[in-house]
Scaffold this active site. Structure first.
Site, PDB file in Angstrom:
ATOM      1  N   HIS A  38       0.808  -1.217   0.000  1.00 36.20           N
ATOM      2  CA  HIS A  38       0.000   0.000   0.000  1.00 36.20           C
ATOM      3  C   HIS A  38       0.843   1.270   0.000  1.00 36.20           C
ATOM      4  CE1 HIS A  38      -3.247  -2.795   1.178  1.00 36.20           C
ATOM      5  NE2 HIS A  38      -4.013  -1.920   0.587  1.00 36.20           N
ATOM      6  N   GLY A  39       2.097   1.156   0.353  1.00 33.54           N
ATOM      7  CA  GLY A  39       2.941   2.345   0.321  1.00 33.54           C
ATOM      8  C   GLY A  39       4.173   2.190   1.187  1.00 33.54           C
TER       9      GLY A  39
END
Lengths: 164, 300
Positions: free
Chosen positions: A11-12
């Site tokens: 997700h990051g």
């Protein structure tokens, strides 16, 4: 744990996502370690009645998943920890925003669907649910298609993962 | 194979027929919205003739009380601020308004939605119901060229707006007061000083900022940009580049982002970005003498 850590990192590149993933991994490990046999037994016996234990488990699951979401949504680890600190120690006022017409309309659409699903799960699970009449199938396909176009996430403006 | 193709064609035909009926129903309900945000935007697009128009994001929506401006300046006023939106949407509504009339003064409250890099698709969703307007078609196809074809489908045009339109058609209840939405809460927690890193400018948004200014100048409408207060803001360096750009276009700029009269008073804020109704009233009253300077002489 490895799966959930990678899922968080996907997700990051932020510690908040890693911790979100790690928390879910931890919850899964704890659940399997403590309750795997119980859950397997329940599935085998087809138990889906709402007992007090089950309600308790639902509440616990909801709260720990919500806790993990704090890490997912806050921009930094410091913000997430400050948020949790405030939940525990800062007793602000309880504020419930009044329902506006849009919220009421949304509930008017969503609640009947929810009730329909619950009735189906309670009384029609296991029975033959396949639609047989061709004209009924067509109506179903058309309704689903229309709902997808009129209410679906069709552009990046609504897609929450657009920033990833 | 023949049967399959026939079924596909029949399915497409039925969808087209349903889309036609759906589109007409949605158009009717939208054009007869009675309450909520839909009615506010319909008023802005089709009826508004207020002498002072206020544009911007949620910070405009919640920070500027039009009734105070009406009482103090003796001119009708409407708050056209829209939560979560910025210059792209505002420009669309400005085009529709200026086609019908000329306000004496437009105040634009600047926010990050007006110039920072980010996805611009979300700023056109509330313009889609007005796609029949050529100016709106231009904006939408500029942001999303493929929408030229997608907008032929009414279900796409009203995507995610169905429930809102239904609600606004059924009920005339509205929390808006001449477009203004007062916030009732008060910050009962404290926050660290905001850290605002220098933003990357979005070329599309900057283009529409320029177009907004040029359109006002072309129609001889007095325009003022404004930065309303933010809790604990030390300065407005975050807005430095865009402020310089606006000043270079000879447009007045009222900067109260870090005004100590407001910024250190928690009781004037609902959260660190939005003032509550008490803060909005105090801030609006504070602005009155400054805005009075920009009202065209023939209206005083």
């Amino acid at each position: 744990m490895a799966t959930f850590l990678v899922s968080g990192l996907w997700h990051g590149a932020n510690w908040t996502f890693v911790i979100w993933g790690a928390l879910h991994g931890l919850f899964q490990i704890v659940e399997k370690a403590l309750f795997e046999d119980t859950i397997k037994k329940e599935i085998k016996q087809g138990k889906n009645k709402l007992t007090a234990i089950r309600v308790f488990r639902i509440l616990i699951t909801f709260n720990i998943v919500s806790l993990a979401w704090i890490f997912f949504r806050m921009p930094t680890l410091k913000d997430a920890l400050a948020f949790i600190f405030n939940i525990i120690f800062e007793f602000g006022s309880f504020h419930l925003a009044p329902l506006d017409i849009i919220s009421i309309t949304s509930l008017g659409v969503a609640l009947p669907l929810l009730i329909l699903k619950d009735v189906h799960d309670e009384y029609f699970v296991g029975k033959n649910n396949e639609i047989e009449a061709p004209w009924l199938k067509w109506i179903f396909y058309i309704i689903v298609f229309c709902i997808m176009i009129s209410m679906g996430v069709l552009d990046s403006g609504q897609f929450i993962y657009v920033n990833f | 194979m023949k049967k399959f193709i026939l079924r596909i064609l029949m399915f497409a035909g039925l969808i087209a027929a349903i889309d036609f009926i759906f589109g007409n129903a949605m158009n009717y309900m939208h054009d007869h919205s009675k309450g909520g945000g839909m009615a506010k935007r319909l008023y802005m697009a089709r009826e508004a003739e207020d002498e002072i128009m206020l544009f911007g994001s949620s910070r405009m929506n919640h920070h500027y009380n039009p009734m105070i401006l009406e009482d103090s300046l003796g001119l009708t006023c409407f708050n056209a601020g829209q939560d979560g939106n910025g210059i792209i949407m505002s420009y669309g509504f400005l085009e529709m308004m200026l086609k019908r009339y000329k306000p004496s003064l437009i105040v634009y409250d600047l926010s990050e939605f007006d110039f920072t890099v980010g996805d611009n698709m979300k700023y056109i969703s509330l313009l889609k119901p007005y796609y029949s307007e050529p100016s709106i078609q231009e904006i939408i196809t500029d942001i999303s060229p493929m929408d030229k074809y997608k907008m032929m489908c009414s279900m796409y045009k009203y995507n995610s707006l169905v429930v809102r339109i239904l609600g606004s058609y059924i009920s005339s209840s509205s929390e808006y007061q001449k477009g203004y939405l007062p916030l009732g809460g008060t910050m009962d927690y404290d926050v660290d000083d905001p850290v605002e890193n220098a933003p990357m400018m979005d070329s599309v948004k900057v283009k529409y900022l320029r177009k907004f200014v040029e359109l006002c100048k072309a129609k001889d409408v007095e325009l003022v940009f404004s930065l309303s207060p933010r809790y604990k803001a030390k300065d407005s360096s975050y807005y430095k580049s865009v402020k310089e750009m606006i000043l270079k276009m000879n447009v007045p700029f009222l900067d109260n982002y870090s005004n100590p009269v407001f910024c250190n008073k928690r009781d004037l804020f609902q959260d660190q970005i939005h003032m509550n109704s008490k803060g909005a009233d105090e801030y609006t009253r504070y602005l009155v003498p400054y805005l009075r300077e920009y009202i065209k002489c023939d209206k005083e």
